[in-house]
Design an enzyme around this catalytic site. Structure first.
Site, PDB file in Angstrom:
ATOM      1  N   MET A   1      47.008  50.427  54.168  1.00  0.00           N
ATOM      2  CA  MET A   1      47.925  50.638  53.026  1.00  0.00           C
ATOM      3  C   MET A   1      47.424  51.817  51.969  1.00  0.00           C
ATOM      4  O   MET A   1      48.084  52.033  50.892  1.00  0.00           O
ATOM      5  CB  MET A   1      48.544  49.360  52.235  1.00  0.00           C
ATOM      6  CG  MET A   1      49.227  48.851  53.281  1.00  0.00           C
ATOM      7  SD  MET A   1      50.892  49.552  53.593  1.00  0.00           S
ATOM      8  CE  MET A   1      51.827  48.641  54.576  1.00  0.00           C
TER       9      MET A   1
ATOM     10  N   TYR B   1      42.050  43.906  40.128  1.00  0.00           N
ATOM     11  CA  TYR B   1      43.152  43.270  40.742  1.00  0.00           C
ATOM     12  C   TYR B   1      44.261  43.017  39.757  1.00  0.00           C
ATOM     13  O   TYR B   1      45.492  43.117  39.808  1.00  0.00           O
ATOM     14  CB  TYR B   1      42.594  41.890  41.106  1.00  0.00           C
ATOM     15  CG  TYR B   1      43.397  40.846  41.914  1.00  0.00           C
ATOM     16  CD1 TYR B   1      43.925  41.086  43.188  1.00  0.00           C
ATOM     17  CD2 TYR B   1      44.060  39.710  41.143  1.00  0.00           C
ATOM     18  CE1 TYR B   1      44.831  40.111  43.889  1.00  0.00           C
ATOM     19  CE2 TYR B   1      44.817  38.874  41.678  1.00  0.00           C
ATOM     20  CZ  TYR B   1      45.526  39.080  43.019  1.00  0.00           C
ATOM     21  OH  TYR B   1      45.895  38.251  43.432  1.00  0.00           O
ATOM     22  N   SER B   2      43.922  42.443  38.421  1.00  0.00           N
ATOM     23  CA  SER B   2      44.786  41.956  37.420  1.00  0.00           C
ATOM     24  C   SER B   2      45.724  43.027  37.053  1.00  0.00           C
ATOM     25  O   SER B   2      46.999  43.164  37.044  1.00  0.00           O
ATOM     26  CB  SER B   2      44.359  41.413  36.186  1.00  0.00           C
ATOM     27  OG  SER B   2      44.891  40.219  35.790  1.00  0.00           O
ATOM     28  N   ALA B   3      45.341  44.379  36.850  1.00  0.00           N
ATOM     29  CA  ALA B   3      45.923  45.547  36.685  1.00  0.00           C
ATOM     30  C   ALA B   3      47.022  45.909  37.641  1.00  0.00           C
ATOM     31  O   ALA B   3      48.110  46.357  37.190  1.00  0.00           O
ATOM     32  CB  ALA B   3      44.921  46.936  36.392  1.00  0.00           C
TER      33      ALA B   3
ATOM     34  N   ILE C   1      45.522  29.684  45.791  1.00  0.00           N
ATOM     35  CA  ILE C   1      45.935  29.168  47.272  1.00  0.00           C
ATOM     36  C   ILE C   1      44.886  29.157  48.302  1.00  0.00           C
ATOM     37  O   ILE C   1      43.856  29.994  48.227  1.00  0.00           O
ATOM     38  CB  ILE C   1      47.033  30.241  47.991  1.00  0.00           C
ATOM     39  CG1 ILE C   1      48.119  30.475  46.799  1.00  0.00           C
ATOM     40  CG2 ILE C   1      47.516  29.534  49.094  1.00  0.00           C
ATOM     41  CD1 ILE C   1      49.001  29.183  46.527  1.00  0.00           C
ATOM     42  N   ASP C   2      44.768  28.185  48.963  1.00  0.00           N
ATOM     43  CA  ASP C   2      43.587  27.930  50.008  1.00  0.00           C
ATOM     44  C   ASP C   2      43.295  28.999  50.993  1.00  0.00           C
ATOM     45  O   ASP C   2      43.132  28.333  52.139  1.00  0.00           O
ATOM     46  CB  ASP C   2      43.705  26.538  50.298  1.00  0.00           C
ATOM     47  CG  ASP C   2      44.589  26.103  51.321  1.00  0.00           C
ATOM     48  OD1 ASP C   2      45.625  27.081  51.638  1.00  0.00           O
ATOM     49  OD2 ASP C   2      44.763  25.230  51.930  1.00  0.00           O
ATOM     50  N   THR C   3      43.713  30.270  50.760  1.00  0.00           N
ATOM     51  CA  THR C   3      43.177  31.166  51.898  1.00  0.00           C
ATOM     52  C   THR C   3      41.762  31.221  52.175  1.00  0.00           C
ATOM     53  O   THR C   3      41.261  31.151  51.247  1.00  0.00           O
ATOM     54  CB  THR C   3      44.067  32.452  51.954  1.00  0.00           C
ATOM     55  OG1 THR C   3      43.494  33.081  50.755  1.00  0.00           O
ATOM     56  CG2 THR C   3      45.581  32.302  51.574  1.00  0.00           C
TER      57      THR C   3
END
Ligand SMILES: NC(=O)c1ccc[n+]([C@@H]2O[C@H](COP(=O)([O-])OP(=O)(O)OC[C@H]3O[C@@H](n4cnc5c(N)ncnc54)[C@H](OP(=O)(O)O)[C@@H]3O)[C@@H](O)[C@H]2O)c1
Ligand SMILES: *[C@@H]1O[C@H](CO)[C@@H](O)[C@H](O)[C@H]1NC(C)=O
Ligand SMILES: *[C@@H]1O[C@H](CO)[C@@H](O)[C@H](O)[C@H]1NC(C)=O
Length: 292
Positions: free
Chosen positions: A93, A183-185, A218-220
């Site tokens: 992507m 990431y947050s951005a 989340i537990d990934t």
């Protein structure tokens, strides 16, 4: 009335409002039967679990990610679970031409599309922002621009079908965390873009719903590896998370919060006592454990 009582009343009101709204329409797995759905980032984690839920509900599924071998396994499992059909297309992507080709593949397969689930995310770790602009650009391409590109490509089909766009974001896209600047951005960008688009769709009588998913931890596998030692917080199960996302999308909800209270309550603090929230967040960090 004291401040504390006011907050309490507000809080109880919000919970009642939530119960009222969520009780308005019930989710039924049949809602997804025969629907044509794209799930990105479905080779593992939450995306993989969404593919399995959709398969059990009898959807047509097109999944994508970079790792072909994993996608093949997920497709085989989907067919076993009862998917109306299941295919994959592999690629990165980072490349907008690839993002477009995923939508084109759906068009070739089905000639239409009911649901676009945007979920893939560039791998990231907890570390101080190190000023790497090239990396920022790359993460923006993968986590944000490809979402926009796929939306643009899929819109004609989604308008025809009265379809849905589901955008998987994060609590870190509503509240900024330290050590996750890249990431947050990108997650904040998703909120800005898709919340604007949602209003335009209403103004233009375009019958396409947009559901923004605000997820806590989340537990990934990837997430557990990334936070290990650094953040002290419990993780919610990816299977249930995946189902909540699909439910919210099928019910055409504006946003879903999972887990609800642990993501929704801090948002009340965010706008009224941001310094307090920053302090609480920093308390959960164990920076000595940072890998370098
Ligand atoms: N887990 C959490 O705690 C958490 C919390 C909040 C929000 N979320 C959000 O939930 C979503 C799913 O998270 P997850 O934990 O399930 O992630 P994950 O397990 O790491 O899965 C990420 C998926 O994206 C794919 N991907 C990575 N880079 C890609 C690229 N360049 N091009 C195409 N595909 C790529 C991966 O497959 P390949 O490597 O094969 O390409 C994989 O299928 C993300 O949007 C994430 O931000 C997760
Ligand atoms: C974490 O991500 C940063 C930014 O891309 C990178 O420079 C660093 O090497 C990564 N650290 C680890 C341990 O993967
Ligand atoms: C919009 O699409 C949904 C789902 O396809 C459908 O149930 C609804 O009737 C449509 N609304 C309008 C106004 O066309």
């Amino acid at each position: 009335m004291g401040l504390l009582q006011k907050i309490l009343v507000l809080f109880v009101g919000l919970i009642l409002a939530f119960c009222f709204y969520s009780g308005n329409e019930d989710f039924k797995p049949e809602m997804l039967k025969g629907k044509r759905v794209i799930v990105t980032g479905a080779s593992t984690g939450i995306g993989e679990q969404m593919a399995y839920h959709l398969a059990r509900m009898g959807s047509h599924i097109l999944i994508t990610a970079r790792t072909e071998a994993k996608l093949q396994k997920v497709v085989a499992q989907c067919l076993e679970l009862g998917a109306a059909s299941a295919s994959y297309i592999s690629g990165s992507m980072e490349d907008m031409a690839f993002a477009q080709s995923v939508v084109r593949k759906a068009e070739e397969l089905w000639g239409s599309l009911d649901m676009l689930i945007l979920n893939h995310v560039s791998p990231s770790n907890f570390s101080y922002f190190n000023g790497d602009i090239a990396h920022m650009q790359k993460v923006l391409n993968i986590n944000f621009l490809s979402y926009v590109t796929m939306t643009v490509a899929a819109l004609p089909m989604l308008k025809d079908s009265g379809g849905s766009i589901i955008v998987v974001s994060s609590f870190a896209g509503k509240v900024a965390f330290p050590l996750t600047a890249y990431y947050s951005a990108t997650k904040f960008a998703l909120d800005g873009f898709f919340s604007s688009l949602r209003q335009e769709f209403v103004m233009q009588n375009s019958n396409v719903s947009i559901t923004l998913c605000v997820l806590g931890l989340i537990d990934t596998e990837t997430a557990m590896k990334a936070v290990s030692g650094v953040v002290q917080s419990s993780a919610a199960p990816k299977e249930e998370c995946a189902l909540e996302i699909i439910k919210g999308g099928a019910l055409r909800q504006r946003e879903i919060y999972y887990e609800y209270l642990s993501t929704k309550i801090p948002l009340l603090i965010r706008d009224w006592a941001p310094n307090l929230l920053d302090y609480i967040i920093q308390m959960h960090y164990n920076v000595e454990k940072l890998k370098d």
